[in-house]
Structures are given as C-alpha cells and as structure tokens.
Write a protein that holds these residues in place. Structure first.
Motif, PDB file in Angstrom:
ATOM      1  N   VAL A   1       5.796  10.070   1.449  1.00 41.30           N
ATOM      2  CA  VAL A   1       5.083   8.936   0.876  1.00 41.30           C
ATOM      3  C   VAL A   1       5.146   7.818   1.910  1.00 41.30           C
ATOM      4  O   VAL A   1       6.234   7.464   2.384  1.00 41.30           O
ATOM      5  N   ASN A   2       3.992   7.286   2.288  1.00 40.98           N
ATOM      6  CA  ASN A   2       3.911   6.198   3.258  1.00 40.98           C
ATOM      7  C   ASN A   2       3.780   4.876   2.514  1.00 40.98           C
ATOM      8  O   ASN A   2       3.021   4.773   1.549  1.00 40.98           O
TER       9      ASN A   2
ATOM     10  N   VAL B   1       4.218  -6.930   9.144  1.00 41.76           N
ATOM     11  CA  VAL B   1       3.650  -5.655   8.723  1.00 41.76           C
ATOM     12  C   VAL B   1       4.763  -4.624   8.872  1.00 41.76           C
ATOM     13  O   VAL B   1       5.116  -4.226   9.978  1.00 41.76           O
ATOM     14  N   THR B   2       5.333  -4.248   7.747  1.00 42.97           N
ATOM     15  CA  THR B   2       6.429  -3.284   7.731  1.00 42.97           C
ATOM     16  C   THR B   2       5.920  -1.991   7.129  1.00 42.97           C
ATOM     17  O   THR B   2       5.337  -1.991   6.039  1.00 42.97           O
ATOM     18  N   THR B   3       6.131  -0.900   7.828  1.00 41.96           N
ATOM     19  CA  THR B   3       5.738   0.408   7.315  1.00 41.96           C
ATOM     20  C   THR B   3       6.953   1.322   7.341  1.00 41.96           C
ATOM     21  O   THR B   3       7.794   1.242   8.242  1.00 41.96           O
ATOM     22  N   PHE B   4       7.021   2.165   6.337  1.00 39.75           N
ATOM     23  CA  PHE B   4       8.075   3.172   6.324  1.00 39.75           C
ATOM     24  C   PHE B   4       7.594   4.365   5.519  1.00 39.75           C
ATOM     25  O   PHE B   4       6.629   4.270   4.748  1.00 39.75           O
ATOM     26  N   ALA B   5       8.251   5.476   5.735  1.00 37.50           N
ATOM     27  CA  ALA B   5       7.896   6.699   5.019  1.00 37.50           C
ATOM     28  C   ALA B   5       9.155   7.295   4.412  1.00 37.50           C
ATOM     29  O   ALA B   5      10.242   7.198   4.995  1.00 37.50           O
ATOM     30  N   LEU B   6       9.006   7.896   3.253  1.00 30.18           N
ATOM     31  CA  LEU B   6      10.098   8.600   2.593  1.00 30.18           C
ATOM     32  C   LEU B   6       9.685  10.039   2.391  1.00 30.18           C
ATOM     33  O   LEU B   6       8.578  10.308   1.907  1.00 30.18           O
TER      34      LEU B   6
ATOM     35  N   ARG C   1       0.852  -1.193   0.000  1.00 26.69           N
ATOM     36  CA  ARG C   1       0.000   0.000   0.000  1.00 26.69           C
ATOM     37  C   ARG C   1       0.882   1.236   0.000  1.00 26.69           C
ATOM     38  O   ARG C   1       1.894   1.285   0.714  1.00 26.69           O
ATOM     39  N   LEU C   2       0.480   2.222  -0.787  1.00 28.04           N
ATOM     40  CA  LEU C   2       1.159   3.509  -0.834  1.00 28.04           C
ATOM     41  C   LEU C   2       0.140   4.606  -0.578  1.00 28.04           C
ATOM     42  O   LEU C   2      -0.984   4.536  -1.073  1.00 28.04           O
ATOM     43  N   ALA C   3       0.555   5.607   0.163  1.00 28.29           N
ATOM     44  CA  ALA C   3      -0.293   6.777   0.383  1.00 28.29           C
ATOM     45  C   ALA C   3       0.590   8.010   0.280  1.00 28.29           C
ATOM     46  O   ALA C   3       1.702   8.044   0.834  1.00 28.29           O
ATOM     47  N   ILE C   4       0.109   8.994  -0.442  1.00 28.44           N
ATOM     48  CA  ILE C   4       0.855  10.233  -0.651  1.00 28.44           C
ATOM     49  C   ILE C   4       0.356  11.286   0.324  1.00 28.44           C
ATOM     50  O   ILE C   4      -0.832  11.598   0.353  1.00 28.44           O
ATOM     51  N   ASP C   5       1.264  11.803   1.126  1.00 28.02           N
ATOM     52  CA  ASP C   5       0.986  12.935   2.009  1.00 28.02           C
ATOM     53  C   ASP C   5       1.695  14.160   1.437  1.00 28.02           C
ATOM     54  O   ASP C   5       2.598  14.011   0.596  1.00 28.02           O
ATOM     55  N   PRO C   6       1.346  15.339   1.892  1.00 24.49           N
ATOM     56  CA  PRO C   6       2.010  16.537   1.359  1.00 24.49           C
ATOM     57  C   PRO C   6       3.539  16.527   1.509  1.00 24.49           C
ATOM     58  O   PRO C   6       4.239  17.041   0.645  1.00 24.49           O
TER      59      PRO C   6
END
Length: 138
Positions: A73-74, A128-133, A65-70
């Motif tokens: 990117v999550n 469940v691995t999550t990261f943000a760039l 899953r990808l989600a774009i924040d201002p």
C-alpha cells in the motif's frame, strides 16, 4: 503516485480519526489484509498528529493519497507544515528503561520500522512524504 483514494483534511484529532476510519474501509474494500490496514491507519495517525503538534500546521489542510498495489500500500502525505524529513530524526534509545527515556519519538520510529520504503521531498514550500507498507501474506 496515481491515487485510488485522496482526501484533504486539517490534522485535528476528530479529522484524523475520521480519516483513519475511511482509509481502513477503503483498504478493506480493496482486499488489503487487516494487519496492513491497521499499520496504514497507525502510520497516518502518527504522521498527521505530528504535523499538527510539531509542524505548526493544525489549521492547514494536508492531502493524503493511498494506492493499493498487489504487494504493498503506497501512502503520500502533502502538507504545508515546517520542513520535516522523517528519515532524519534519530531513533529513540529503546534499550533504556522507560523511566529514563526522553518523551516522544516512538511513533515515528514505529512508522519507519513498518514501512518498506520512505521518501521525502520539499516542493514549493510543502512537505511531500511518501511511504509504502508491505501487504501481509498471512
């Protein structure tokens, strides 16, 4: 994470390649800069290749899953591979000469360096691995 992009794939090389192309198109369409888009694709390729190679899950679908924040990117990867917390592996000794280093570990090291946040949980037998760039301001 509320997903703006979600896909499930078996982590084979062709599937990973198709995923990175699709993810890059999604990110570019969402106004994400090219540097961040490249970094997300690199991180996805590394994490999924490791899953197939070391996680004994090459034949099991992983959900991405990808989600774009201002400002970032999550990314979330859910898989049924063996327990693997990417925060626990030691960094490679990059001060050593290349010929003297152990093989492996550089890709995950790079993911940890480009991510602004990384988290892990084991839920119901799944990683469940999550990261943000961070999105580039250049």
């Amino acid at each position: 994470m509320t997903a703006a992009f979600e896909v499930s794939i078996k982590p084979g090389s062709a599937e990973i390649s198709n995923l990175t192309e699709t993810a890059m198109a999604f990110l570019q369409g969402g106004g994400v800069d090219s540097l961040t888009t490249h970094h997300v694709a690199l991180a996805l390729e590394e994490m999924l290749t490791n899953l197939a190679t070391h996680g004994n899950a090459a034949d099991s679908p992983a959900t991405i899953r990808l989600a774009i924040d201002p400002h970032k990117v999550n990314v979330e990867i859910i898989d049924c591979g063996e327990y693997f917390d990417p925060r626990e592996t030691p960094d490679p000794d990059i001060a050593k000469d290349v010929a003297d280093r152990e093989v492996g570990g550089l890709g995950l090291y790079l993911v940890r360096k480009i991510a602004v946040d990384i988290a892990y949980a084991r839920r119901d037998g799944r990683n469940v691995t999550t990261f943000a760039l961070a999105r580039s301001t250049i």
